[in-house]
Each structure stands twice: as C-alpha cells, then as structure tokens.
Design an enzyme around this catalytic site. Structure first.
Site, PDB file in Angstrom:
ATOM      1  N   ARG A 141     -12.662  -3.755  -7.068  1.00 29.31           N
ATOM      2  CA  ARG A 141     -12.510  -4.363  -5.752  1.00 29.31           C
ATOM      3  C   ARG A 141     -13.845  -4.349  -5.025  1.00 29.31           C
ATOM      4  O   ARG A 141     -14.496  -3.309  -4.903  1.00 29.31           O
ATOM      5  CB  ARG A 141     -11.457  -3.593  -4.940  1.00 29.31           C
ATOM      6  CG  ARG A 141     -11.047  -4.282  -3.666  1.00 29.31           C
ATOM      7  CD  ARG A 141      -9.940  -3.524  -2.974  1.00 29.31           C
ATOM      8  NE  ARG A 141     -10.390  -2.230  -2.469  1.00 29.31           N
ATOM      9  CZ  ARG A 141      -9.712  -1.508  -1.573  1.00 29.31           C
ATOM     10  NH1 ARG A 141      -8.540  -1.946  -1.124  1.00 29.31           N
ATOM     11  NH2 ARG A 141     -10.189  -0.347  -1.153  1.00 29.31           N
TER      12      ARG A 141
ATOM     13  N   PHE B  90       0.851  -1.184   0.000  1.00 26.40           N
ATOM     14  CA  PHE B  90       0.000   0.000   0.000  1.00 26.40           C
ATOM     15  C   PHE B  90       0.891   1.239   0.000  1.00 26.40           C
ATOM     16  O   PHE B  90       1.820   1.329   0.809  1.00 26.40           O
ATOM     17  CB  PHE B  90      -0.939   0.013   1.197  1.00 26.40           C
ATOM     18  CG  PHE B  90      -1.990   1.068   1.091  1.00 26.40           C
ATOM     19  CD1 PHE B  90      -3.048   0.925   0.205  1.00 26.40           C
ATOM     20  CD2 PHE B  90      -1.909   2.236   1.841  1.00 26.40           C
ATOM     21  CE1 PHE B  90      -4.015   1.915   0.067  1.00 26.40           C
ATOM     22  CE2 PHE B  90      -2.870   3.231   1.711  1.00 26.40           C
ATOM     23  CZ  PHE B  90      -3.922   3.071   0.821  1.00 26.40           C
TER      24      PHE B  90
ATOM     25  N   TYR C 138     -11.129   2.734  10.383  1.00 30.36           N
ATOM     26  CA  TYR C 138     -12.322   3.096   9.604  1.00 30.36           C
ATOM     27  C   TYR C 138     -12.767   2.043   8.608  1.00 30.36           C
ATOM     28  O   TYR C 138     -13.764   2.238   7.924  1.00 30.36           O
ATOM     29  CB  TYR C 138     -12.105   4.433   8.881  1.00 30.36           C
ATOM     30  CG  TYR C 138     -10.819   4.534   8.087  1.00 30.36           C
ATOM     31  CD1 TYR C 138     -10.703   3.976   6.831  1.00 30.36           C
ATOM     32  CD2 TYR C 138      -9.714   5.198   8.601  1.00 30.36           C
ATOM     33  CE1 TYR C 138      -9.538   4.055   6.110  1.00 30.36           C
ATOM     34  CE2 TYR C 138      -8.544   5.298   7.896  1.00 30.36           C
ATOM     35  CZ  TYR C 138      -8.447   4.733   6.642  1.00 30.36           C
ATOM     36  OH  TYR C 138      -7.281   4.818   5.934  1.00 30.36           O
ATOM     37  N   LYS C 139     -12.079   0.931   8.511  1.00 30.93           N
ATOM     38  CA  LYS C 139     -12.500  -0.130   7.595  1.00 30.93           C
ATOM     39  C   LYS C 139     -13.391  -1.109   8.365  1.00 30.93           C
ATOM     40  O   LYS C 139     -14.536  -0.823   8.663  1.00 30.93           O
ATOM     41  CB  LYS C 139     -11.275  -0.811   6.987  1.00 30.93           C
ATOM     42  CG  LYS C 139     -10.362   0.116   6.193  1.00 30.93           C
ATOM     43  CD  LYS C 139      -9.225  -0.644   5.566  1.00 30.93           C
ATOM     44  CE  LYS C 139      -8.136   0.258   5.027  1.00 30.93           C
ATOM     45  NZ  LYS C 139      -8.577   1.186   3.986  1.00 30.93           N
TER      46      LYS C 139
ATOM     47  N   ASP D  15       1.288  -4.357   8.861  1.00 30.19           N
ATOM     48  CA  ASP D  15       0.170  -3.453   8.649  1.00 30.19           C
ATOM     49  C   ASP D  15      -1.090  -4.310   8.537  1.00 30.19           C
ATOM     50  O   ASP D  15      -1.240  -5.089   7.591  1.00 30.19           O
ATOM     51  CB  ASP D  15       0.383  -2.627   7.374  1.00 30.19           C
ATOM     52  CG  ASP D  15      -0.713  -1.587   7.164  1.00 30.19           C
ATOM     53  OD1 ASP D  15      -1.812  -1.735   7.748  1.00 30.19           O
ATOM     54  OD2 ASP D  15      -0.492  -0.639   6.395  1.00 30.19           O
TER      55      ASP D  15
END
Length: 404
Positions: free
Chosen positions: A363, A123, A218-219, A193
C-alpha cells in the site's frame, strides 16, 4: 513519465509550497502518510509553547484559557474539512472509542430495530468495536456481509449501517450520498468511518444527509501518532442521542459535581473523560495547516499522482487492486504481490516507505501536500530495481515485525 517531465509538473504545482511546511527526512520518499502523517514544521513550537508556557507557567489556569474549549474549537475546524456545520464535530478520544459510543447510541434510539449491518473486510477495529457494542444492547446483533450483499442486508430490522468510506486496503470509495439514501429508505441511520477520507478527498456530510461519522487525527490530518480522533453527530439527532460513556466532561454542568448524570446540550455531551490537551494541540496544528490548502487542488493532484503510480505498476507487471476511476477511490494505491510484505521491507531499506496489508497488498499513500511527481517517479525506479534484482527475496525481509 520521465524525471524531467515530473520536475516540470512539480514546478507548476499550486500545492508545491506546502512541502516546505513538513519535516521530511532527506532522501526519504514517504508513501505512508495515509497511516501516519509526517510532522508539520509548526508543531514542535506549538507543543513547546503548550508545555513550557501554558502548562509550565499557567498551570491549572490553562483550563480557562483555551483548554476547556479545545474539543469543540478543533471540532469546528475539522467540520470545515468534512462538510459539517459548527457544533456538529467534536475532537475527542480514539476512533475506536467514538465508534463504540455512536453504535450503542444508535441502537438505543431505535426500539424494534436491533441490527447493525457492516461490510466483511471492513477495517478490523470497526468490526471488533461493533461486536462489543451490540453486546451492550439487549437483543442487538451485528450482521457482516460482503459488499455485493450490503444492499439486500439493509432491511426494516436495521438500526444502523456502519461503513468505511474509503477501504483501507484497496482505496475503494463508497458513494456516500447513495448509500446514505439507501439506509434512510430502510429507516436506518448510517455511520461513516472517514479515517481514510478526511483531508484526502472531498466530503460533504450534510450535503449527503449523513447521520453520524468518525475519523482519526493522525493520517491526513497530521496530528501525530495516537492523535485524538473526532466524531460527527448531525444537529438533527443531537437532542435524541445520548453518550453511553457518560463521563463528567459530557455533563451539562461538570463543575457542579452532581451525583446524577445530565447530558450537556449539543455536541459536548459526547465528551467522556478529561481531554488530552497536549495531543489536541498537535492535532490543531495539523488541521490548521490543512485548512490553508484547497481541497479541490488536493483531489486533482491525488488523481494525477495515482495515475503515475498506476502506470508504473502496469509497466512492472504489478496487479493494481485499486479502482482506476478517481471518483471511486480514496488517496492511496494498493498493489498485489505474492510476497508484498518482503517487497515492502526491501523498499523501506531503500528509503521508499510504504506499508503492507495482509494478505498481499503493498500500500502506497498519496499525500499531495508534500508528495511530488518527482518523488513517485523516483520511487518507481527503485521499485523496478528491487523487483528486477530480486532484492526482496533476502531472508531478512521476510521477518515480520509487530507493526506492518
């Protein structure tokens, strides 16, 4: 799978009751909870009480009535989701800030070792932050290699291995125990991560012997846009590692107001500035909700929903970029398509919300607490119609927005 079969699976789903605990717009099939979790029903009342009562009436007294301890209290709750012990997780800052702190700290701990190893295609923020972090330590360098070359890149020069547990595009999942052992065999620390893992797949940081980790709020934790993140430091490293962003809240006695910095004992030393209390309140509501679910049931349902989506993709001739083996992936699925961005936008207009990852990935997030089998079957019907009709070729869908 037919709609009738999907409805039967939903009726028997042990997680089905959780759907009513999220605010989901009527008619929307939300397949992007891996980017931003939806609003828990409980969160607005939590925020209203925080703003109207705690802030509104208690004013600064709130710091002695739960605010000051919020980062550690919420950290201990997140620890239960990731296989950590109390006192090893702290809710604070952003994922990026926490990465910086831990990368610099790991480099400073390892004299004679100055290399951070990471994966090409990781990422971007992980690599961007690592670039900046190595510049803060004289002689340090970042080595970014393809996944197939990672093992040979970990040598006696390596101070830290920085890996994302679940890949943000393909959902490929590293074997945490095996790669942690590989880093340790070379004398290096490892930093995971877990932004696409926590709350989505079973994690056992201490069981794997992990050293350090970060994750976002927040996911899958459903803490809201820009929610505070969190970090993990194994208890065995806490006395030796120090926070390079040495702010007053990480001081051993912040209200002694001393000029010199003395790090707090334990996990609190990783605080820097004043904690964002409103954001932490929303994060805690999301974490509390997730803690009521069984992670094994979440993982099992995720695998089943993935299989339905993969079968839909196969029937439509889409190229699945994600591993078919549930043990080798996270909780989203990526499909390759030459115009994946336009396809994604066309689906969003039809109320099927996923996202696009450059250069060619559509996705779709799999979030078992509120996503059902009927949802994915209906999404499949809409994807099929958009592809068959060529609706995605409309010129408006090719216009790139700032956030994809």
């Amino acid at each position: 799978m037919t709609l009738d079969e999907a409805r039967a699976r939903d009726a028997a789903d042990p997680l089905r009751a959780f759907r009513a605990r999220f605010t989901l717009p009527e008619g929307v099939i939300y397949l992007d909870g891996n980017s931003l979790g939806p609003l828990p029903v409980s969160t607005p009342a939590v925020l209203a009480e925080m703003a109207g009562q705690q802030w509104g009436t208690r004013l600064i007294r709130g710091w002695n009535e739960g605010w000051f301890d919020a980062p550690t209290r919420i950290g201990d709750k997140i620890a239960r989701l990731v296989g950590a012990a109390p006192g090893e997780v702290l809710a604070c800052d952003s994922t990026s800030a926490n990465l910086y702190k831990l990368v610099v700290a790991a480099l400073r701990l390892a004299p004679g070792r100055r290399v951070v190893v990471s994966e090409a295609g990781n990422f971007p923020t992980d690599l961007h932050i690592a670039e900046g972090a190595v510049q803060a330590v004289p002689g340090a360098e970042l080595r970014v290699v393809p996944r197939r070359q990672l093992a040979e890149a970990i040598t006696d020069e390596t101070a830290l291995v920085l890996l994302t547990h679940v890949h943000y595009q393909t959902a490929e999942r590293f074997d945490m125990a095996a790669w942690t052992a590989r880093a340790h065999a070379a004398g290096a620390l490892i930093l995971w991560d877990l932004s696409h893992s926590a709350g989505a797949v079973p994690i056992d940081l201490n069981g794997c012997g992990a050293d350090l980790a970060v994750g976002c709020g927040y996911k899958y934790l459903n803490g809201g846009p820009g929610a505070p993140a969190w970090l993990f430091v194994a208890a065995r490293h806490q006395a030796a590692l120090t926070n390079p962003v040495s702010g007053w809240m990480g001081h051993a006695a912040p209200f002694a107001f001393e000029d010199g910095y003395a790090p707090a004992p334990g996990i609190r030393r990783w605080l820097s500035g004043t904690p964002p209390i409103l954001g932490l309140a929303a994060l805690e509501a999301g974490v509390d909700l997730l803690l009521q679910a069984d992670m094994a049931a979440i993982a099992a349902k995720s695998a089943a929903l993935f299989d339905v989506l993969a079968d839909i993709g196969d029937a439509l001739g889409l190229d699945c970029a994600s591993p078919r083996d549930a043990a080798l992936r996270g909780s989203h699925i990526g499909f390759r398509h030459e115009d994946a961005y336009a396809l994604c936008q066309a689906l969003i207009e039809r109320q099927v919300i996923g996202d696009f990852r450059t250069p060619d990935i559509l996705r779709l997030g799999i979030t078992p607490l509120y996503l059902g089998f009927e949802d994915v079957v209906r999404a499949g019907h809409i994807i099929a119609d958009v592809l068959a009709s060529g609706a995605w070729r409309a010129r408006r869908f090719a216009v790139r927005q700032a956030v994809t």
